[in-house]
Design a protein around this motif. Structure first.
Motif, PDB file in Angstrom:
ATOM      1  N   GLY A  62      47.307  44.275  52.630  1.00  0.00           N
ATOM      2  CA  GLY A  62      47.515  45.450  51.584  1.00  0.00           C
ATOM      3  C   GLY A  62      47.934  45.001  50.315  1.00  0.00           C
ATOM      4  N   GLY A  63      48.374  43.521  50.001  1.00  0.00           N
ATOM      5  CA  GLY A  63      48.528  43.054  48.643  1.00  0.00           C
ATOM      6  C   GLY A  63      47.441  42.330  48.093  1.00  0.00           C
ATOM      7  N   VAL A  64      47.478  42.486  46.751  1.00  0.00           N
ATOM      8  CA  VAL A  64      46.423  42.067  46.023  1.00  0.00           C
ATOM      9  C   VAL A  64      46.820  40.619  45.274  1.00  0.00           C
ATOM     10  CG1 VAL A  64      45.223  43.990  45.727  1.00  0.00           C
ATOM     11  CG2 VAL A  64      46.855  43.126  43.954  1.00  0.00           C
ATOM     12  N   GLU A  77      38.961  43.920  41.777  1.00  0.00           N
ATOM     13  CA  GLU A  77      37.557  44.265  41.230  1.00  0.00           C
ATOM     14  C   GLU A  77      37.497  43.491  39.629  1.00  0.00           C
ATOM     15  OE1 GLU A  77      35.594  47.853  41.356  1.00  0.00           O
ATOM     16  OE2 GLU A  77      36.402  48.204  43.647  1.00  0.00           O
ATOM     17  N   VAL A  78      38.647  43.898  38.951  1.00  0.00           N
ATOM     18  CA  VAL A  78      38.886  43.363  37.786  1.00  0.00           C
ATOM     19  C   VAL A  78      39.225  42.157  37.589  1.00  0.00           C
ATOM     20  CG1 VAL A  78      39.912  44.052  35.421  1.00  0.00           C
ATOM     21  CG2 VAL A  78      39.064  45.986  37.087  1.00  0.00           C
ATOM     22  N   GLU A  79      38.649  41.108  36.783  1.00  0.00           N
ATOM     23  CA  GLU A  79      39.307  40.024  36.401  1.00  0.00           C
ATOM     24  C   GLU A  79      40.952  39.851  36.250  1.00  0.00           C
ATOM     25  OE1 GLU A  79      37.294  36.481  36.642  1.00  0.00           O
ATOM     26  OE2 GLU A  79      36.115  38.073  37.983  1.00  0.00           O
ATOM     27  N   PRO A 126      47.654  43.942  33.110  1.00  0.00           N
ATOM     28  CA  PRO A 126      46.856  44.578  34.033  1.00  0.00           C
ATOM     29  C   PRO A 126      46.711  46.197  33.856  1.00  0.00           C
ATOM     30  CG  PRO A 126      48.335  43.445  35.177  1.00  0.00           C
ATOM     31  CD  PRO A 126      48.529  43.211  33.808  1.00  0.00           C
ATOM     32  N   PHE A 127      47.805  46.799  33.785  1.00  0.00           N
ATOM     33  CA  PHE A 127      48.114  48.249  33.615  1.00  0.00           C
ATOM     34  C   PHE A 127      47.866  49.001  32.335  1.00  0.00           C
ATOM     35  CE2 PHE A 127      50.297  46.862  37.535  1.00  0.00           C
ATOM     36  CZ  PHE A 127      49.463  47.376  38.639  1.00  0.00           C
TER      37      PHE A 127
END
Length: 195
Positions: free
Chosen positions: A20-22, A48-50, A152-153
Protein backbone atom coordinates in the motif's frame (compact mmCIF):
# COMPACT_ATOMS: atom_id res chain seq x y z
CA UNK A 1 17.88 -8.91 11.59
CA UNK A 2 20.56 -11.56 11.96
CA UNK A 3 23.40 -9.03 11.88
CA UNK A 4 21.74 -7.06 14.65
CA UNK A 5 20.82 -10.22 16.54
CA UNK A 6 17.13 -9.43 16.24
CA UNK A 7 16.38 -12.75 14.55
CA UNK A 8 14.32 -15.59 15.92
CA UNK A 9 14.43 -19.33 15.16
CA UNK A 10 13.55 -19.84 11.49
CA UNK A 11 10.70 -22.21 12.22
CA UNK A 12 8.89 -19.60 14.33
CA UNK A 13 9.47 -16.59 12.06
CA UNK A 14 6.90 -15.28 9.58
CA UNK A 15 7.83 -12.25 7.48
CA UNK A 16 5.43 -10.60 5.04
CA UNK A 17 5.39 -7.41 3.01
CA UNK A 18 2.83 -4.82 4.10
CA UNK A 19 1.42 -3.37 0.86
CA UNK A 20 0.00 0.00 0.00
CA UNK A 21 2.76 2.50 0.67
CA UNK A 22 4.99 4.17 -1.90
CA UNK A 23 7.70 5.70 0.27
CA UNK A 24 9.08 2.75 2.27
CA UNK A 25 9.80 -0.92 2.32
CA UNK A 26 7.53 -2.21 5.08
CA UNK A 27 7.57 -5.73 6.49
CA UNK A 28 5.57 -7.42 9.23
CA UNK A 29 7.48 -9.87 11.40
CA UNK A 30 5.47 -12.28 13.52
CA UNK A 31 6.69 -14.92 15.95
CA UNK A 32 4.95 -16.55 18.90
CA UNK A 33 6.62 -13.85 21.06
CA UNK A 34 6.42 -10.63 19.01
CA UNK A 35 4.57 -8.69 16.31
CA UNK A 36 6.84 -6.10 14.70
CA UNK A 37 6.88 -3.77 11.72
CA UNK A 38 10.22 -3.06 10.02
CA UNK A 39 10.32 0.11 7.98
CA UNK A 40 13.09 1.27 5.63
CA UNK A 41 12.68 4.35 3.42
CA UNK A 42 13.02 4.26 -0.35
CA UNK A 43 15.26 6.94 -1.90
CA UNK A 44 13.08 6.91 -5.05
CA UNK A 45 9.44 6.45 -4.22
CA UNK A 46 7.37 3.80 -5.98
CA UNK A 47 5.39 6.22 -8.13
CA UNK A 48 5.03 6.80 -11.87
CA UNK A 49 6.33 10.35 -11.49
CA UNK A 50 10.02 10.73 -10.56
CA UNK A 51 9.92 11.43 -6.82
CA UNK A 52 12.95 11.36 -4.55
CA UNK A 53 13.42 11.95 -0.82
CA UNK A 54 16.42 11.63 1.46
CA UNK A 55 16.30 8.31 3.34
CA UNK A 56 17.49 10.06 6.50
CA UNK A 57 13.86 11.06 6.93
CA UNK A 58 13.44 7.85 8.97
CA UNK A 59 15.54 9.49 11.70
CA UNK A 60 13.01 12.29 12.02
CA UNK A 61 10.14 9.80 11.96
CA UNK A 62 11.84 7.77 14.69
CA UNK A 63 12.32 10.91 16.83
CA UNK A 64 8.72 11.95 16.23
CA UNK A 65 7.30 8.57 17.27
CA UNK A 66 9.35 8.78 20.45
CA UNK A 67 8.09 12.32 21.13
CA UNK A 68 4.45 11.45 20.40
CA UNK A 69 4.64 8.54 22.83
CA UNK A 70 5.31 11.08 25.59
CA UNK A 71 2.25 13.24 24.85
CA UNK A 72 -0.37 10.73 23.64
CA UNK A 73 -2.17 7.92 25.47
CA UNK A 74 -0.36 4.56 25.48
CA UNK A 75 -1.26 2.47 22.45
CA UNK A 76 -1.92 5.49 20.22
CA UNK A 77 1.44 5.24 18.44
CA UNK A 78 3.67 2.19 18.00
CA UNK A 79 6.53 1.59 20.41
CA UNK A 80 10.06 1.69 19.01
CA UNK A 81 11.81 -1.66 19.44
CA UNK A 82 15.06 -1.07 17.53
CA UNK A 83 16.54 1.64 15.40
CA UNK A 84 19.38 0.96 12.97
CA UNK A 85 20.74 4.32 11.79
CA UNK A 86 23.36 2.66 9.56
CA UNK A 87 20.76 0.86 7.44
CA UNK A 88 17.94 3.35 8.09
CA UNK A 89 15.61 0.75 9.58
CA UNK A 90 13.04 1.45 12.26
CA UNK A 91 11.52 -1.53 14.06
CA UNK A 92 8.30 -0.90 15.95
CA UNK A 93 5.44 -2.79 17.48
CA UNK A 94 2.75 -4.00 15.12
CA UNK A 95 -0.94 -3.45 15.72
CA UNK A 96 -2.99 -6.42 16.94
CA UNK A 97 -4.09 -8.93 14.29
CA UNK A 98 -7.70 -7.77 14.57
CA UNK A 99 -6.86 -4.13 13.73
CA UNK A 100 -8.46 -2.75 10.56
CA UNK A 101 -7.59 0.46 8.73
CA UNK A 102 -10.16 3.19 9.21
CA UNK A 103 -10.19 3.67 5.42
CA UNK A 104 -11.23 0.03 4.96
CA UNK A 105 -14.09 0.49 7.44
CA UNK A 106 -15.24 3.72 5.80
CA UNK A 107 -15.08 2.24 2.28
CA UNK A 108 -17.26 -0.67 3.41
CA UNK A 109 -19.86 1.80 4.71
CA UNK A 110 -19.07 1.39 8.40
CA UNK A 111 -18.88 4.78 10.06
CA UNK A 112 -18.88 4.97 13.82
CA UNK A 113 -19.05 8.46 15.30
CA UNK A 114 -16.94 7.32 18.26
CA UNK A 115 -14.03 6.43 15.94
CA UNK A 116 -14.25 9.82 14.20
CA UNK A 117 -14.32 11.52 17.59
CA UNK A 118 -11.23 9.59 18.74
CA UNK A 119 -9.36 10.41 15.53
CA UNK A 120 -10.15 14.10 15.96
CA UNK A 121 -9.20 14.02 19.63
CA UNK A 122 -5.79 12.49 18.88
CA UNK A 123 -5.10 15.17 16.26
CA UNK A 124 -6.11 17.86 18.75
CA UNK A 125 -3.83 16.34 21.41
CA UNK A 126 -0.87 16.30 18.99
CA UNK A 127 -1.32 19.97 18.20
CA UNK A 128 -2.19 21.26 21.68
CA UNK A 129 0.35 19.21 23.61
CA UNK A 130 3.23 19.81 21.19
CA UNK A 131 2.49 23.54 21.45
CA UNK A 132 2.28 23.42 25.26
CA UNK A 133 5.55 21.51 25.63
CA UNK A 134 7.32 23.34 22.78
CA UNK A 135 8.01 19.81 21.53
CA UNK A 136 7.37 20.82 17.94
CA UNK A 137 10.57 22.89 17.92
CA UNK A 138 12.69 19.72 17.63
CA UNK A 139 11.12 19.22 14.19
CA UNK A 140 11.61 22.70 12.71
CA UNK A 141 13.62 21.35 9.77
CA UNK A 142 10.94 20.90 7.11
CA UNK A 143 13.20 19.47 4.39
CA UNK A 144 11.33 16.16 4.36
CA UNK A 145 7.94 17.88 4.51
CA UNK A 146 8.94 19.75 1.35
CA UNK A 147 10.21 16.57 -0.34
CA UNK A 148 7.20 14.43 0.54
CA UNK A 149 4.31 16.90 0.56
CA UNK A 150 4.94 20.33 -0.95
CA UNK A 151 6.94 19.40 -4.06
CA UNK A 152 5.16 16.21 -5.13
CA UNK A 153 1.64 17.48 -4.47
CA UNK A 154 1.33 21.25 -4.52
CA UNK A 155 4.11 22.13 -6.96
CA UNK A 156 3.08 19.22 -9.17
CA UNK A 157 -0.50 20.54 -9.25
CA UNK A 158 0.69 24.05 -10.10
CA UNK A 159 2.70 22.65 -13.04
CA UNK A 160 -0.30 20.64 -14.26
CA UNK A 161 -2.93 23.36 -13.63
CA UNK A 162 -1.29 26.78 -14.00
CA UNK A 163 -4.65 28.53 -13.52
CA UNK A 164 -4.59 27.36 -9.89
CA UNK A 165 -1.11 28.76 -9.21
CA UNK A 166 -2.34 31.64 -7.02
CA UNK A 167 -4.63 29.74 -4.61
CA UNK A 168 -2.27 26.75 -4.34
CA UNK A 169 0.64 29.15 -3.84
CA UNK A 170 -1.21 30.82 -0.94
CA UNK A 171 -1.76 27.41 0.64
CA UNK A 172 1.92 26.52 0.23
CA UNK A 173 2.95 29.84 1.81
CA UNK A 174 0.69 29.17 4.78
CA UNK A 175 1.92 25.59 5.19
CA UNK A 176 5.55 26.71 5.15
CA UNK A 177 5.19 29.81 7.33
CA UNK A 178 3.02 28.58 10.22
CA UNK A 179 5.09 27.13 13.09
CA UNK A 180 2.55 26.81 15.89
CA UNK A 181 2.61 23.11 16.68
CA UNK A 182 3.64 19.68 15.44
CA UNK A 183 1.51 18.58 12.50
CA UNK A 184 1.19 15.01 11.27
CA UNK A 185 2.20 15.00 7.61
CA UNK A 186 -0.02 12.07 6.59
CA UNK A 187 -2.98 11.97 8.98
CA UNK A 188 -5.24 9.92 6.76
CA UNK A 189 -7.79 7.10 7.23
CA UNK A 190 -5.39 4.72 5.44
CA UNK A 191 -2.84 5.27 8.22
CA UNK A 192 -5.23 4.94 11.17
CA UNK A 193 -5.87 1.48 12.60
CA UNK A 194 -9.01 0.69 14.56
CA UNK A 195 -9.04 -2.15 17.10
Amino acid sequence: MRQRRWAFPEDSLRVSVLPGGVSNYVWKVVTPEVRWVLKQPLPKLATEVEWFSDIRRIEQEHACIRFLSTILPRGTVPEIIHFDSEHHICVMTCAPAEAVSWKELLMSGKFEASVGFSVGLILRQIQERSLATNGWSAFEDITFFNELRIDPFHHYLIARYPALKEPIGRLVDELLSRRDSLTHGDYSPKNILVC
